[in-house]
Motif scaffolding. Structure first.
Motif, short mmCIF file in Angstrom:
data_model
loop_
_atom_site.label_atom_id
_atom_site.label_comp_id
_atom_site.label_asym_id
_atom_site.label_seq_id
_atom_site.Cartn_x
_atom_site.Cartn_y
_atom_site.Cartn_z
N ARG A 1 58.40 -50.52 -6.84
CA ARG A 1 59.77 -50.09 -6.67
C ARG A 1 59.86 -48.59 -6.91
O ARG A 1 59.50 -48.11 -7.98
CB ARG A 1 60.68 -50.80 -7.67
N ASN B 1 61.66 -51.41 3.55
CA ASN B 1 62.11 -51.78 2.20
C ASN B 1 63.17 -52.87 2.28
O ASN B 1 63.11 -53.87 1.58
CB ASN B 1 62.69 -50.55 1.48
N TYR B 2 64.13 -52.67 3.17
CA TYR B 2 65.27 -53.58 3.24
C TYR B 2 64.83 -54.99 3.65
O TYR B 2 65.42 -55.97 3.24
CB TYR B 2 66.30 -53.05 4.25
N GLN C 1 60.11 -58.37 -1.99
CA GLN C 1 61.14 -57.87 -2.90
C GLN C 1 62.39 -58.73 -2.83
O GLN C 1 63.05 -58.97 -3.83
CB GLN C 1 61.48 -56.40 -2.58
N TYR D 1 64.44 -60.81 -5.85
CA TYR D 1 65.87 -60.68 -6.11
C TYR D 1 66.54 -62.05 -6.17
O TYR D 1 67.43 -62.28 -6.98
CB TYR D 1 66.50 -59.81 -5.03
N HIS E 1 67.41 -55.39 -5.98
CA HIS E 1 67.02 -54.84 -4.67
C HIS E 1 68.29 -54.25 -4.09
O HIS E 1 68.75 -53.22 -4.56
CB HIS E 1 66.38 -55.94 -3.81
N HIS E 2 68.92 -54.91 -3.14
CA HIS E 2 70.22 -54.48 -2.64
C HIS E 2 71.33 -55.06 -3.53
O HIS E 2 71.05 -55.79 -4.48
CB HIS E 2 70.38 -54.98 -1.21
#
Lengths: 413, 413
Positions: B227, B246-247, B252, B256, B264-265
């Protein structure tokens, strides 16, 4: 087949740096029935969203529209559409979200150059400009408001220098847009990303962006990917010159948002309704009036915190009006205080990341959450919980200090 | 400062293949106040969404969650997380959305192999299996229900073969999930993507996905991106072995959505409320009952279209129950008919893409739009507009034929 009940949604006072409370008018707008994405009634709403975004971004750019995803989707769309493998990207880092810019840029193959300053401070613009002259990056990517530290980087000088040195300036304004001044044209910002779930008083899930002709030129100069099939079968050239992501390909997204309406994704109807209403609320209030309101509540909150006997974290000269960071007193468990606030008062405040984890609390004053009742409530609740934790606070002073700030102004919210 | 009025949202009967009408209960759910993303009340809702998605996907997979973006965001998340440069991907194409799978895979550097069959037909599974044996791809990516042609590809045999041949089968079930059977485990599908704006009766903006341990193993075997900073500074190795986005990095995203809740988001709160309510509606109705309902309304619509004297497009053996394609009669302007339907009846139906543009209309019977009143209304409206256009239709037969279908069943909607 499992049955699931309607969920229990407790009422909360959300004073984190996002997502924050959503204006009731925005909530109502999301209850409006769906329209098809090419229905003239809907494309009209899309056009109005673009027009209003330009006002809020203070720009005459042709392009200002939301990317359908959370804030980092907007950041990735801009960086993915600009960065080609080996491009130099300079990232001045002064908190967690600078590291995110680094991570995304690196994933897309940039040659990364970073500058770092201590968390709680921002950069002297001169220092960044010197580095730009030394490195000559294609892109400078920087955070405007770092929610992780509550600091805000002045951008105007950096913007001017980037324009003169022919560098593109990409700005993450997720935490600032709609709460404090983001002057895209006046500060010479080339691409800027905002977030809906902070000062726009809408839910998370859209990332408004804007970019100018300098950015568009770079994007359109990249190898075009035909819809459905790429033009270049040479994999290495392909990955090198084309925008890799389809979802984040701004050349296709802008075609979708243009009069041509070339089909890309299916626009997220209800979130567009939400953004439309959130933007209407901002323009009704007036941008400058809104910034003043955010500043007022920040002052009330910050004065209250200090009157209680707590210390603000970070250089107050560089403080962003939308996030207030509070140093956790010695011997206090930051998470237990947050838990008690949530359980007994229904108030949510945030912790922080990395080096600041457990060291500070972060209290947002953003958008619809930025109201007298919330500021006074969070001060009262925090005081009560700290007293229970044995912290020696100045009883009753916090709310009084906040009221003193409010009494100087005629504002009723 | 420009002022924008509250938008005019006309009432529509939306009979396209998406976005379709949203169930009023889902619209109401979106009006619920926001919760913070780490609020236990919210993470509980996220967990329930995962549990319900597993039921709807008919899977025991550990991972089933939405990607915050429109359907193609889910498709890109799966492909971007699986494909490394040079990986062989086989894509059998029988409509527009097969080309989308090709475009996305190619952007991520896959060595693309395609099979094509005429639009309006699907593949003999044997043909695909032979090709898998010849090419030995890492991934087969295929559309389950092609909204562009109204056809549905049987997947069970292909799934079995992929499992035996150690190929990953990625399926775009955007048009089928929640409207017709998608048996993830029973058909040996490795990763499947759905859409909210079709048979789940929620707005566009989320892409529910599920994937099994075979997929997870590949994802976790790729070079980890820390990260905020990548582990590998060698750009070429980096781009080759790491997930670029990344998105869309599922390694990841699953962190989350796991108990660890690694940031994350910021999860799109109101859309999660919408998806939660949409899934509750499906489980209340019952999956099989829901499929029967979709089949019933499809039959009423299709019989009505034929009774009117129009021709269905595509091989009826391969027809998907959620989309009905109608051949535009000679000499009729397809777009003018659609415009008149919208303007005079408030009914929206769709055209198609590429080789079928102007040649067919596409009428959806999906989710909340799939109701008697809508089917009868679209048949009546289409008949009226075609008569005006001078088309020789069998007056009154269409609605009668649809009613005949309904009269055989006790269903009231």
């Amino acid at each position: 087949m499992m049955k699931i009940n309607q969920p229990y949604i407790p009422m909360r006072t959300i004073m984190t740096p996002g997502p924050v409370e959503v204006d009731p008018r925005v909530l109502r707008a999301m209850g409006t029935p769906i329209l098809g994405q090419f229905d003239p009634a809907f494309t009209n709403i899309m056009n109005e969203v673009m027009e209003m975004l330009k006002q809020v971004f203070k720009t005459k750019n042709r392009w200002a529209f939301p990317v359908d995803g959370t804030s980092r989707a907007g950041i990735e769309a801009v960086l993915a559409s600009l960065i080609e493998k080996g491009d130099k990207v300079l990232i001045p880092i002064y908190g967690r979200f600078g590291h995110l810019l680094t991570e995304i840029s690196e994933r897309y193959g940039a040659e990364i150059h970073t500058l770092e300053c201590p968390w709680g401070e921002v950069f002297e613009p001169k220092m960044i400009i010197e580095e730009i002259k030394k490195i000559r990056p294609k892109i400078v990517a920087i955070v405007h408001g770092e929610t992780s530290t509550g600091c805000m980087q002045p951008l105007e000088e950096i913007g001017k220098a980037c324009r003169e040195l022919d560098t593109l300036l990409v700005v993450d304004a997720v935490a600032s847009l709609g709460g404090t001044n983001v002057d895209v044209d006046g500060w010479f910002l080339d691409a800027v990303i905002g977030g809906t779930q902070k000062c726009l008083s809408a839910p998370s899930g859209m990332a408004p962006i804007t970019y100018n002709e300098r950015v568009e030129k770079v994007i359109l100069s990249r190898k075009k990917v035909e819809r459905g099939i790429a033009t270049d079968k040479d994999l290495h050239t392909f990955a090198h010159r084309s925008i890799i992501s389809n979802y984040f390909d701004l050349s296709q997204l802008q075609d979708y948002w243009s009069e041509r309406r070339l089909n890309h994704h299916t626009e997220a109807t209800s979130m567009i309704y939400a953004l439309h209403e959130g933007l209407r609320l901002i323009l009704e209030e007036g941008l400058e009036e809104r910034f003043t309101r955010h500043k007022l509540h920040e002052q009330a909150l910050a004065n209250g915190i200090e009157a209680m006997g707590l210390k603000l974290f970070g250089n107050r000269q560089s403080k962003i009006p939308t996030v207030t960071c509070v140093t956790v007193p010695d011997g206090v468990d930051a998470d237990i205080v947050r838990q008690q606030l949530l359980q007994e008062f229904g108030i949510e405040i945030a912790g922080s990341f990395g080096p600041l984890q457990g060291k500070i609390w972060r209290i947002g004053t953003m958008g619809h959450s930025c109201r007298k009742e919330n500021v006074l409530f969070v001060l009262a609740g925090l005081e009560a919980v700290l007293i229970r934790q044995g912290v020696n606070v100045n009883r009753g002073e916090a709310v009084q200090a906040a009221l003193d700030v409010y009494s100087k102004y005629a504002m009723t919210v």
